[in-house]
Structure formats: C-alpha cells, structure tokens
Design an enzyme around this catalytic site. Structure first.
Site, PDB file in Angstrom:
ATOM      1  CG  HIS A 141      -1.859   1.164   1.348  1.00 58.55           C
ATOM      2  ND1 HIS A 141      -3.165   0.882   0.946  1.00 58.55           N
ATOM      3  CD2 HIS A 141      -1.814   2.386   1.713  1.00 58.55           C
ATOM      4  CE1 HIS A 141      -3.837   2.181   0.979  1.00 58.55           C
ATOM      5  NE2 HIS A 141      -2.937   2.983   1.584  1.00 58.55           N
TER       6      HIS A 141
ATOM      7  CG  HIS B   4       1.246   5.965   9.977  1.00 61.19           C
ATOM      8  ND1 HIS B   4       1.047   7.175   9.189  1.00 61.19           N
ATOM      9  CD2 HIS B   4       2.502   6.106   9.889  1.00 61.19           C
ATOM     10  CE1 HIS B   4       1.804   8.001   8.712  1.00 61.19           C
ATOM     11  NE2 HIS B   4       2.932   7.237   9.027  1.00 61.19           N
TER      12      HIS B   4
ATOM     13  CD  GLU C  26      -2.758  11.547   9.280  1.00 62.14           C
ATOM     14  OE1 GLU C  26      -3.786  10.899   9.325  1.00 62.14           O
ATOM     15  OE2 GLU C  26      -1.624  10.877   8.969  1.00 62.14           O
TER      16      GLU C  26
ATOM     17  CE1 TYR D  74      -9.844   6.517   3.764  1.00 63.61           C
ATOM     18  CE2 TYR D  74     -10.148   6.115   6.119  1.00 63.61           C
ATOM     19  CZ  TYR D  74      -9.219   6.439   5.161  1.00 63.61           C
ATOM     20  OH  TYR D  74      -7.862   6.469   5.077  1.00 63.61           O
TER      21      TYR D  74
ATOM     22  CG  HIS E 295      -6.301  10.259  13.637  1.00 65.15           C
ATOM     23  ND1 HIS E 295      -6.821  10.093  12.354  1.00 65.15           N
ATOM     24  CD2 HIS E 295      -6.856   9.692  14.436  1.00 65.15           C
ATOM     25  CE1 HIS E 295      -7.913   9.166  12.599  1.00 65.15           C
ATOM     26  NE2 HIS E 295      -8.004   8.835  13.778  1.00 65.15           N
TER      27      HIS E 295
ATOM     28  CG  HIS F 202      -3.647   7.347  12.652  1.00 64.64           C
ATOM     29  ND1 HIS F 202      -2.761   8.198  13.079  1.00 64.64           N
ATOM     30  CD2 HIS F 202      -3.639   7.390  11.344  1.00 64.64           C
ATOM     31  CE1 HIS F 202      -1.859   8.683  12.155  1.00 64.64           C
ATOM     32  NE2 HIS F 202      -2.601   8.279  11.121  1.00 64.64           N
TER      33      HIS F 202
END
Length: 437
Positions: free
Chosen positions: A288, A331, A337, A346, A361, A367
C-alpha cells in the site's frame, strides 16, 4: 455576472468584461478606458523570484481605498486563529465527530464559520486552521476578505457561489475553490443550507506537488483548474466589508459594492477544481503506497518535503495489489491529520465515519483501520475491487493541531471512537509462520 472560466493552474491570465477595458502593452496608463482606476494586488513581496511572484493588475470603478473606511472591531464569533493553546481541556487522543447540524439563527459565510483546529502562528504566517462552514443564508450587501491567509473551501452539502473581485466561482459537493489572501468576496448559497470544510492556510500558497518519478501525467492536471473571467458589480447600495486580520474581525461601512473590477490580468486570482478529475495512481503489484501519493495541492514550508499543509484526497479508484493489506496501514506520524468525508464510505473506517463528519489524528498518535476493516482486509479474497461513490480528504500539517473549545464541546463528538480498535486481538504465535485466522 458571468460564470465563465479560464483553464490552467498558475497561469498569467487576462480578461475583460467590457471591450478595451484592459490596457495593452502597459499596466498603468495615464488615463484608463471607461474612467477606470488601475490597482495592483500583490500576493507576494515585490522582489520574490519570478517563479514565486504573484500579482494581478485590476481595473476597477473605484480604487479599493474607496471601499474602506474607519474600521471597528467586531465579535469574531466561533472563529479562532493560532496560536490558540489551552482553549480546549480535552486530553490528547484520537478524535472523531459526526456531522454537525446547521445551528439555529441566521448564519452566512462569516457567522457560519466554526473553527475546529488551529496550528502554527497566524502572525508568523505559518500553519493553518480547519473550520466548518455551517450556513443557511447568503451574504447580503456584505463582503469579506481574509488578510491572514488563503481559504481552501471543500463543498460537502449544498452548493456555494462566490462573487469575487475577479469573477464568479460556483462549487458543489466534490469541488473545491481557493480564495487567495486579500481577495474580497461575497458568498451566496445555492439552496436553503450548505455545509463545507474550510482550510485557512497561513503559510506558503497552495501549489501543485512535484510528481517525481511519476513523470508528467496523472494526479491533478493543471488544465483542470478553472479561474473566473472578469465580471463586475456597479451597485450603489449601503454595504459593509469585514476583514479578518491577525485573528480578529474588523468591519467598515461602505456605500457600494467593492466587486467593481471590470478587467484584470495576472497570476494572483481565485480558482476552482473538480476533485473527480483527479487521476489517482497506486500499487499494481503489492504493498500500500503512502497517502502522500494522493496529494492534490501542497503548501510548502522552508523544509523541503515537509509541508505546511498537504491537501490529500481518497477518491474512487481500483484496489488490485496482491498479497497486500490494502487499507492504510497502522501508523504514527510526525504530521497531524484533519480528515473529512464528503460522500460515500471510507474503506479504513466503514462504521462511524459518515459524510459531513471529521476526525483528528495528531502528531505521533497511533491510528489505522478499525477492527472490522482489519478483519475484512486480512481474510477477504484479493481480487480487483473498485472503490466507488467515495470521496474523503485530509488537511495534513507538520504542526500539531490544537482543538478549539467549540469542537471539544460538540454533541457529535464520538466519545467511543477509540473503542473501534478494541476488537484487535493478540494473534502472536511463535510456533507458526503463517497466521492462523
């Protein structure tokens, strides 16, 4: 007023609403046609390098000094600017809100702005603020400009129509517009109500990111950005002009519309972009990619590659990577963010993150996908999947985003948001190489 547009990002445009209103071969003739006044609006220092120099020449019915009188300070309502430390008493943590309803009472673009986060320092011209626009009326004989930064407006519900000094910009959900620092405008609603996300950029102006090894194509293409053609109001009506300056609001009474620019040329002007024209790229084999691959525009800082703000979107796209955990991975990040959902679902948060909602976040707080998204992504068949009818975005900044009192007290704050990770089980077994699900 016309709704025509000119195509291109960062171009030097020229446009006139009346023939021969635009001087040829010079900027400031002794006498401009139609009795117009020549005036320059500079978005950068005079001596900024040519590639960064931003300015436009306006040919208007009155110079802007006639659209300004004695200012008085007014109540700034729910608008806040950085630094705004200590206003919220909420401890740090991962936060998420549902959609905020339109409040009672009349709310136009100014009174309908509600600040959620602030970051950096408005007077140092670095950082940002994230606002919600919750409006139920158009601005009437009322005008506004922001001396503190440029506005990036992300329509989420209902359409918005901005009458600016440079022309008219209309946006609907799925579209965004930029109103540069200092540009006067009036905002009209296309219906009874409108909701939008607004990023106020104190720092370097938004520009297109470098594509690097991607090459010359894909992501946001310059030709899809639209700047309005000249149009003007010649209206003698008692009005008022509100200015946001160093975090405060000031108002002056005027006797006419300040949107009286008959012609203009230059590269400092408002513009719009349809996010559905964004051409995403991604992994076609495995893994990803970083979310930065979905950057539409960036506000650079003095540290190369570390943005004052990145405006990132997650649009419709194909997921085809094999033997890959396809949603965003877990992450922790030096960037903070602020994320919103314009429409759809989403993929990393299929439950609880709804259109009109938003999350925060902050820097170095972990998160990632909730438990159900992890389970599905880890066990589902990895055939090509089209993510459709979805559009989320992120205002990402190198600065920590401080919460406002308004945001911390919203009834739509989801106190159980952190519970979305409760179902993540310990799966470690030192005797097995392949996980046993």
């Amino acid at each position: 007023m016309s709704d025509g547009y000119m195509s291109g990002f960062g171009n030097s445009f020229e446009t006139e609403a009346l023939p021969h209103a635009l001087p040829v071969g010079r900027n400031s003739p002794q006498r401009a046609n139609y009795g117009l006044y020549a005036e320059q609006l500079s978005g950068s220092a005079f001596t900024a390098p040519r590639v960064n120099n931003e300015r436009s020449w306006l040919y208007r019915i009155r110079p802007s000094v006639k659209h300004s009188g004695r200012y008085k300070k007014i109540d700034k309502g729910a608008i806040r600017s950085a630094p705004n430390a200590g206003e919220s008493e909420l401890p740090i943590g991962q936060l998420r809100w549902g959609p905020v309803p339109i409040p009672d009472g009349e709310r136009d673009f100014i009174s309908g702005l509600f600040t959620i986060t602030t970051a950096g320092d408005v007077e140092a011209q670095s950082g940002m603020a994230a606002h919600l626009l919750l409006a139920n009326r158009s601005m009437r004989d009322s005008y506004f400009f922001n001396a503190d930064g440029e506005f990036l407006i992300v329509a989420q519900e209902g359409s918005l129509r901005f009458h600016t000094e440079f022309g008219v910009i209309a946006i609907e959900p799925g579209e965004v517009c930029i109103i540069p620092r200092g540009v006067i405008f009036r905002c009209e609603l296309g219906g009874a109500t409108a909701r939008a996300y607004v990023c106020e950029n104190y720092g370097g102006v938004f520009t297109l990111p470098n594509r690097g090894p991607i090459g010359a194509n894909c992501l946001a293409n310059a030709r899809d950005f639209l700047t309005p053609v000249a149009s003007y109001e010649d209206k003698e009506t008692p009005s008022h002009l509100t200015v946001k300056w160093c975090g405060e609001l000031y108002r002056t009474e005027i006797g006419q519309s300040p949107l009286d620019v008959v012609a203009w040329h230059g590269n400092y002007a408002p513009y719009k972009y349809d996010l559905r024209r964004y051409s995403p790229v991604g992994a076609i084999s495995f893994d990803h990619p970083d979310p930065s691959i979905f950057t539409v525009m960036t506000s650079p800082s003095e540290s190369e590659g570390t943005a004052n703000i990145d405006f990132v979107i997650f649009p419709e796209r194909w997921a085809v990577a094999e033997n890959t955990f396809r949603p965003p991975w877990y992450h922790r990040n030096i960037m903070s963010e602020f994320m919103g959902l314009i429409y759809g679902v989403y993929d990393a948060k299929p439950e609880g993150f709804t259109p009109g909602g938003f999350s925060l976040h902050n820097m170095m707080l972990p998160h990632g996908p909730d438990a159900s998204a992890f389970e599905h992504a880890s066990t589902g068949e990895q055939k090509p999947v089209k993510l459709t009818n979805t559009l989320a975005f992120m205002f990402e900044s190198r600065f920590p985003q401080k919460l406002t009192k308004f945001a911390s007290e919203l009834a739509t704050l989801q106190s159980n948001y952190i519970d979305c990770w409760d179902g993540l089980k310990k799966r470690f077994d030192p005797t097995k190489i392949t996980p046993d699900w």
